[in-house]
Design a protein around this motif. Sequence first.
Motif, PDB file in Angstrom:
ATOM      1  N   ILE A 102      32.193 107.524  21.266  1.00  0.00           N
ATOM      2  CA  ILE A 102      32.616 108.682  21.626  1.00  0.00           C
ATOM      3  C   ILE A 102      32.971 109.365  20.309  1.00  0.00           C
ATOM      4  CG2 ILE A 102      34.233 110.179  22.731  1.00  0.00           C
ATOM      5  CD1 ILE A 102      33.126 109.285  25.615  1.00  0.00           C
ATOM      6  N   THR A 123      31.675 112.009  17.066  1.00  0.00           N
ATOM      7  CA  THR A 123      32.503 112.825  17.141  1.00  0.00           C
ATOM      8  C   THR A 123      32.742 112.348  15.408  1.00  0.00           C
ATOM      9  OG1 THR A 123      33.935 112.599  19.470  1.00  0.00           O
ATOM     10  CG2 THR A 123      34.577 113.953  16.950  1.00  0.00           C
ATOM     11  N   LYS A 175      24.970 116.207  19.469  1.00  0.00           N
ATOM     12  CA  LYS A 175      25.901 117.402  20.038  1.00  0.00           C
ATOM     13  C   LYS A 175      25.702 116.669  21.762  1.00  0.00           C
ATOM     14  CE  LYS A 175      27.226 120.167  16.550  1.00  0.00           C
ATOM     15  NZ  LYS A 175      27.441 121.465  16.449  1.00  0.00           N
ATOM     16  N   GLY A 176      24.042 116.586  22.020  1.00  0.00           N
ATOM     17  CA  GLY A 176      23.370 116.387  23.365  1.00  0.00           C
ATOM     18  C   GLY A 176      23.935 115.148  24.507  1.00  0.00           C
ATOM     19  N   LYS A 177      23.692 113.973  22.755  1.00  0.00           N
ATOM     20  CA  LYS A 177      23.817 112.529  23.674  1.00  0.00           C
ATOM     21  C   LYS A 177      25.724 112.275  23.434  1.00  0.00           C
ATOM     22  CE  LYS A 177      20.922 110.636  23.311  1.00  0.00           C
ATOM     23  NZ  LYS A 177      19.633 109.396  24.271  1.00  0.00           N
ATOM     24  N   LEU A 178      26.560 113.156  23.092  1.00  0.00           N
ATOM     25  CA  LEU A 178      27.573 113.080  23.035  1.00  0.00           C
ATOM     26  C   LEU A 178      28.531 113.700  24.129  1.00  0.00           C
ATOM     27  CD1 LEU A 178      30.717 112.621  21.606  1.00  0.00           C
ATOM     28  CD2 LEU A 178      30.707 114.888  20.296  1.00  0.00           C
ATOM     29  N   THR A 179      27.497 115.176  24.734  1.00  0.00           N
ATOM     30  CA  THR A 179      27.920 115.493  26.042  1.00  0.00           C
ATOM     31  C   THR A 179      28.199 114.737  26.840  1.00  0.00           C
ATOM     32  OG1 THR A 179      27.804 118.047  25.162  1.00  0.00           O
ATOM     33  CG2 THR A 179      27.365 117.364  27.454  1.00  0.00           C
ATOM     34  N   GLU A 180      26.306 113.944  26.918  1.00  0.00           N
ATOM     35  CA  GLU A 180      25.685 113.020  28.104  1.00  0.00           C
ATOM     36  C   GLU A 180      27.566 111.496  28.268  1.00  0.00           C
ATOM     37  OE1 GLU A 180      22.478 109.294  28.634  1.00  0.00           O
ATOM     38  OE2 GLU A 180      22.604 111.351  27.527  1.00  0.00           O
ATOM     39  N   GLN A 190      30.493 111.561  27.461  1.00  0.00           N
ATOM     40  CA  GLN A 190      31.899 112.527  27.814  1.00  0.00           C
ATOM     41  C   GLN A 190      31.664 111.993  29.360  1.00  0.00           C
ATOM     42  OE1 GLN A 190      32.025 115.461  25.470  1.00  0.00           O
ATOM     43  NE2 GLN A 190      33.299 115.064  23.927  1.00  0.00           N
ATOM     44  N   SER A 191      30.406 112.709  29.687  1.00  0.00           N
ATOM     45  CA  SER A 191      29.955 113.325  31.266  1.00  0.00           C
ATOM     46  C   SER A 191      30.259 111.406  32.002  1.00  0.00           C
ATOM     47  CB  SER A 191      28.686 114.164  31.331  1.00  0.00           C
ATOM     48  OG  SER A 191      28.414 113.310  32.850  1.00  0.00           O
TER      49      SER A 191
END
Length: 237
Positions: free
Chosen positions: A36, A40, A143-148, A150-151
Amino acid sequence: MSKQTILGRVAQLAKANINALLDQAEDPQKMLDQLIRDYTSNISEAEEAVATTIGNLRLLEADHREDVDAAGEWGGKARAASNKADQLRAAGEGADADRFDALAKVALQRQLQSEREARDAEPTIAAQTEVVEKLKSGLDRMKGKLTELQSKRDQLVARAKTAQAQNQMLDAARSIDVLDPTSELGRFEEKVRREEARALGKEELAASSLDAQFEELDVASDQAEIEARLAALKQTA
Protein backbone atom coordinates in the motif's frame (compact mmCIF):
# COMPACT_ATOMS: atom_id res chain seq x y z
CA MET A 1 11.47 10.26 -15.53
CA SER A 2 11.05 9.14 -19.16
CA LYS A 3 7.71 8.11 -20.61
CA GLN A 4 9.03 4.61 -21.14
CA THR A 5 9.96 4.31 -17.48
CA ILE A 6 6.59 5.66 -16.39
CA LEU A 7 4.71 3.28 -18.67
CA GLY A 8 6.84 0.37 -17.49
CA ARG A 9 6.24 1.03 -13.81
CA VAL A 10 2.54 1.68 -14.33
CA ALA A 11 2.14 -1.54 -16.32
CA GLN A 12 4.15 -3.56 -13.80
CA LEU A 13 2.20 -2.34 -10.79
CA ALA A 14 -1.19 -2.49 -12.52
CA LYS A 15 -0.61 -6.12 -13.53
CA ALA A 16 0.62 -7.24 -10.10
CA ASN A 17 -1.08 -10.42 -8.92
CA ILE A 18 -1.88 -9.54 -5.33
CA ASN A 19 -3.11 -13.02 -4.38
CA ALA A 20 0.08 -14.63 -5.66
CA LEU A 21 2.19 -12.14 -3.73
CA LEU A 22 0.22 -12.82 -0.56
CA ASP A 23 0.59 -16.58 -1.00
CA GLN A 24 4.38 -16.16 -1.01
CA ALA A 25 4.50 -13.75 1.93
CA GLU A 26 5.52 -14.88 5.41
CA ASP A 27 3.55 -12.02 6.94
CA PRO A 28 0.71 -11.10 4.53
CA GLN A 29 -0.49 -8.13 6.58
CA LYS A 30 2.99 -6.62 6.75
CA MET A 31 3.44 -7.19 3.03
CA LEU A 32 0.07 -5.56 2.27
CA ASP A 33 1.04 -2.53 4.36
CA GLN A 34 4.29 -2.25 2.40
CA LEU A 35 2.49 -2.70 -0.94
CA ILE A 36 0.00 0.00 0.00
CA ARG A 37 2.86 2.37 0.81
CA ASP A 38 4.62 1.47 -2.46
CA TYR A 39 1.47 1.90 -4.53
CA THR A 40 0.60 5.20 -2.87
CA SER A 41 4.11 6.52 -3.46
CA ASN A 42 4.27 5.29 -7.07
CA ILE A 43 0.80 6.60 -7.84
CA SER A 44 1.82 10.02 -6.52
CA GLU A 45 4.99 10.04 -8.65
CA ALA A 46 3.14 8.71 -11.70
CA GLU A 47 0.42 11.36 -11.33
CA GLU A 48 3.05 14.09 -11.40
CA ALA A 49 4.73 12.55 -14.44
CA VAL A 50 1.40 12.06 -16.24
CA ALA A 51 0.41 15.66 -15.43
CA THR A 52 3.69 16.86 -16.98
CA THR A 53 3.14 14.68 -20.06
CA ILE A 54 -0.41 15.97 -20.44
CA GLY A 55 0.86 19.54 -20.04
CA ASN A 56 3.43 19.01 -22.80
CA LEU A 57 0.73 17.53 -25.03
CA ARG A 58 -1.52 20.50 -24.46
CA LEU A 59 1.34 22.84 -25.42
CA LEU A 60 1.91 20.85 -28.61
CA GLU A 61 -1.80 21.03 -29.37
CA ALA A 62 -1.82 24.79 -28.72
CA ASP A 63 1.18 25.25 -31.03
CA HIS A 64 -0.56 23.15 -33.68
CA ARG A 65 -3.70 25.29 -33.46
CA GLU A 66 -1.56 28.42 -33.77
CA ASP A 67 0.14 27.01 -36.88
CA VAL A 68 -3.22 26.08 -38.40
CA ASP A 69 -4.65 29.49 -37.57
CA ALA A 70 -1.49 31.19 -38.91
CA ALA A 71 -1.73 29.23 -42.15
CA GLY A 72 -5.29 30.46 -42.54
CA GLU A 73 -4.32 34.04 -41.76
CA TRP A 74 -1.37 34.02 -44.21
CA GLY A 75 -3.62 32.52 -46.84
CA GLY A 76 -6.07 35.39 -46.33
CA LYS A 77 -3.26 37.94 -46.54
CA ALA A 78 -1.93 36.33 -49.74
CA ARG A 79 -5.40 36.48 -51.29
CA ALA A 80 -5.85 40.13 -50.28
CA ALA A 81 -2.41 41.08 -51.68
CA SER A 82 -3.07 39.21 -54.92
CA ASN A 83 -6.46 40.91 -55.33
CA LYS A 84 -4.83 44.31 -54.73
CA ALA A 85 -2.16 43.51 -57.30
CA ASP A 86 -4.83 42.60 -59.85
CA GLN A 87 -6.68 45.88 -59.21
CA LEU A 88 -3.48 47.95 -59.59
CA ARG A 89 -2.46 46.10 -62.74
CA ALA A 90 -5.92 46.70 -64.21
CA ALA A 91 -5.46 50.39 -63.39
CA GLY A 92 -2.16 50.42 -65.25
CA GLU A 93 -0.03 50.62 -62.12
CA GLY A 94 2.25 47.72 -62.93
CA ALA A 95 5.03 48.55 -60.45
CA ASP A 96 2.67 48.67 -57.48
CA ALA A 97 0.95 45.56 -58.78
CA ASP A 98 4.26 43.69 -58.82
CA ARG A 99 4.95 44.84 -55.25
CA PHE A 100 1.64 43.43 -53.98
CA ASP A 101 2.19 40.21 -55.91
CA ALA A 102 5.55 39.93 -54.16
CA LEU A 103 3.76 40.42 -50.83
CA ALA A 104 1.28 37.72 -51.82
CA LYS A 105 4.19 35.35 -52.49
CA VAL A 106 5.73 36.12 -49.06
CA ALA A 107 2.34 35.43 -47.43
CA LEU A 108 2.02 32.19 -49.36
CA GLN A 109 5.52 31.17 -48.22
CA ARG A 110 4.51 31.83 -44.61
CA GLN A 111 1.31 29.85 -45.17
CA LEU A 112 3.29 26.89 -46.50
CA GLN A 113 5.68 27.08 -43.54
CA SER A 114 2.82 27.17 -41.02
CA GLU A 115 1.04 24.27 -42.77
CA ARG A 116 4.28 22.27 -42.80
CA GLU A 117 4.87 22.88 -39.08
CA ALA A 118 1.29 21.94 -38.27
CA ARG A 119 1.56 18.78 -40.40
CA ASP A 120 4.89 17.79 -38.89
CA ALA A 121 3.50 18.16 -35.36
CA GLU A 122 0.48 15.92 -35.96
CA PRO A 123 2.29 12.53 -35.66
CA THR A 124 3.94 13.70 -32.44
CA ILE A 125 0.62 14.87 -31.06
CA ALA A 126 -1.01 11.56 -32.00
CA ALA A 127 1.80 9.59 -30.33
CA GLN A 128 1.69 11.78 -27.22
CA THR A 129 -2.09 11.42 -27.06
CA GLU A 130 -1.73 7.64 -27.15
CA VAL A 131 0.90 7.76 -24.41
CA VAL A 132 -1.29 9.98 -22.24
CA GLU A 133 -4.27 7.65 -22.67
CA LYS A 134 -2.14 4.65 -21.70
CA LEU A 135 -0.77 6.49 -18.68
CA LYS A 136 -4.23 7.58 -17.56
CA SER A 137 -5.57 4.05 -18.03
CA GLY A 138 -2.61 2.62 -16.14
CA LEU A 139 -3.14 5.09 -13.32
CA ASP A 140 -6.78 4.09 -13.08
CA ARG A 141 -5.76 0.42 -12.84
CA MET A 142 -3.14 1.28 -10.21
CA LYS A 143 -5.74 3.13 -8.16
CA GLY A 144 -8.05 0.16 -8.54
CA LYS A 145 -5.27 -2.12 -7.31
CA LEU A 146 -4.66 0.21 -4.38
CA THR A 147 -8.34 0.02 -3.45
CA GLU A 148 -8.14 -3.77 -3.75
CA LEU A 149 -5.05 -3.83 -1.54
CA GLN A 150 -6.70 -1.68 1.10
CA SER A 151 -9.81 -3.85 1.02
CA LYS A 152 -7.78 -7.05 1.33
CA ARG A 153 -5.78 -5.55 4.18
CA ASP A 154 -8.98 -4.60 6.03
CA GLN A 155 -10.38 -8.09 5.46
CA LEU A 156 -7.13 -9.67 6.63
CA VAL A 157 -7.01 -7.54 9.77
CA ALA A 158 -10.65 -8.37 10.52
CA ARG A 159 -9.99 -12.08 10.00
CA ALA A 160 -6.91 -11.90 12.21
CA LYS A 161 -8.89 -10.23 14.98
CA THR A 162 -11.65 -12.81 14.65
CA ALA A 163 -9.13 -15.65 14.74
CA GLN A 164 -7.46 -14.11 17.77
CA ALA A 165 -10.82 -13.83 19.55
CA GLN A 166 -11.64 -17.44 18.67
CA ASN A 167 -8.27 -18.63 19.94
CA GLN A 168 -8.76 -16.72 23.19
CA MET A 169 -12.17 -18.28 23.58
CA LEU A 170 -10.81 -21.76 22.85
CA ASP A 171 -7.92 -21.22 25.27
CA ALA A 172 -10.39 -20.14 27.92
CA ALA A 173 -12.53 -23.18 27.16
CA ARG A 174 -9.49 -25.44 27.50
CA SER A 175 -8.67 -23.79 30.81
CA ILE A 176 -12.20 -24.49 31.96
CA ASP A 177 -11.84 -28.08 30.81
CA VAL A 178 -8.61 -28.41 32.78
CA LEU A 179 -10.19 -26.99 35.92
CA ASP A 180 -13.40 -28.92 35.16
CA PRO A 181 -15.75 -27.22 37.60
CA THR A 182 -18.32 -29.88 36.75
CA SER A 183 -16.16 -32.37 38.62
CA GLU A 184 -16.51 -30.22 41.74
CA LEU A 185 -20.24 -30.18 41.20
CA GLY A 186 -20.13 -33.95 40.75
CA ARG A 187 -18.32 -34.40 44.04
CA PHE A 188 -20.77 -32.10 45.79
CA GLU A 189 -23.68 -33.98 44.25
CA GLU A 190 -22.19 -37.26 45.43
CA LYS A 191 -21.86 -35.84 48.93
CA VAL A 192 -25.50 -34.75 48.86
CA ARG A 193 -26.53 -38.20 47.68
CA ARG A 194 -24.60 -39.81 50.53
CA GLU A 195 -26.32 -37.51 53.02
CA GLU A 196 -29.68 -38.37 51.48
CA ALA A 197 -28.83 -42.07 51.71
CA ARG A 198 -27.91 -41.69 55.38
CA ALA A 199 -31.21 -39.95 56.03
CA LEU A 200 -33.06 -42.74 54.27
CA GLY A 201 -31.12 -45.26 56.29
CA LYS A 202 -32.02 -43.55 59.52
CA GLU A 203 -35.67 -43.38 58.50
CA GLU A 204 -35.64 -47.04 57.60
CA LEU A 205 -33.90 -47.91 60.86
CA ALA A 206 -36.40 -45.86 62.84
CA ALA A 207 -39.26 -47.55 61.05
CA SER A 208 -37.78 -50.99 61.76
CA SER A 209 -37.52 -50.19 65.48
CA LEU A 210 -41.12 -49.00 65.62
CA ASP A 211 -42.36 -52.08 63.80
CA ALA A 212 -40.51 -54.27 66.26
CA GLN A 213 -42.20 -52.54 69.17
CA PHE A 214 -45.62 -53.04 67.65
CA GLU A 215 -44.75 -56.66 66.96
CA GLU A 216 -43.83 -57.12 70.64
CA LEU A 217 -47.16 -55.55 71.55
CA ASP A 218 -48.96 -57.98 69.28
CA VAL A 219 -47.07 -60.94 70.79
CA ALA A 220 -48.00 -59.85 74.29
CA SER A 221 -51.64 -59.47 73.28
CA ASP A 222 -51.68 -62.91 71.72
CA GLN A 223 -50.14 -64.41 74.86
CA ALA A 224 -52.82 -62.86 77.02
CA GLU A 225 -55.51 -64.20 74.71
CA ILE A 226 -54.03 -67.63 74.88
CA GLU A 227 -53.92 -67.52 78.72
CA ALA A 228 -57.54 -66.37 78.79
CA ARG A 229 -58.72 -69.13 76.51
CA LEU A 230 -56.79 -71.71 78.50
CA ALA A 231 -58.48 -70.54 81.68
CA ALA A 232 -61.86 -70.78 80.02
CA LEU A 233 -61.19 -74.30 78.94
CA LYS A 234 -60.31 -75.31 82.42
CA GLN A 235 -63.53 -73.84 83.78
CA THR A 236 -65.69 -75.90 81.44
CA ALA A 237 -63.88 -79.08 82.08
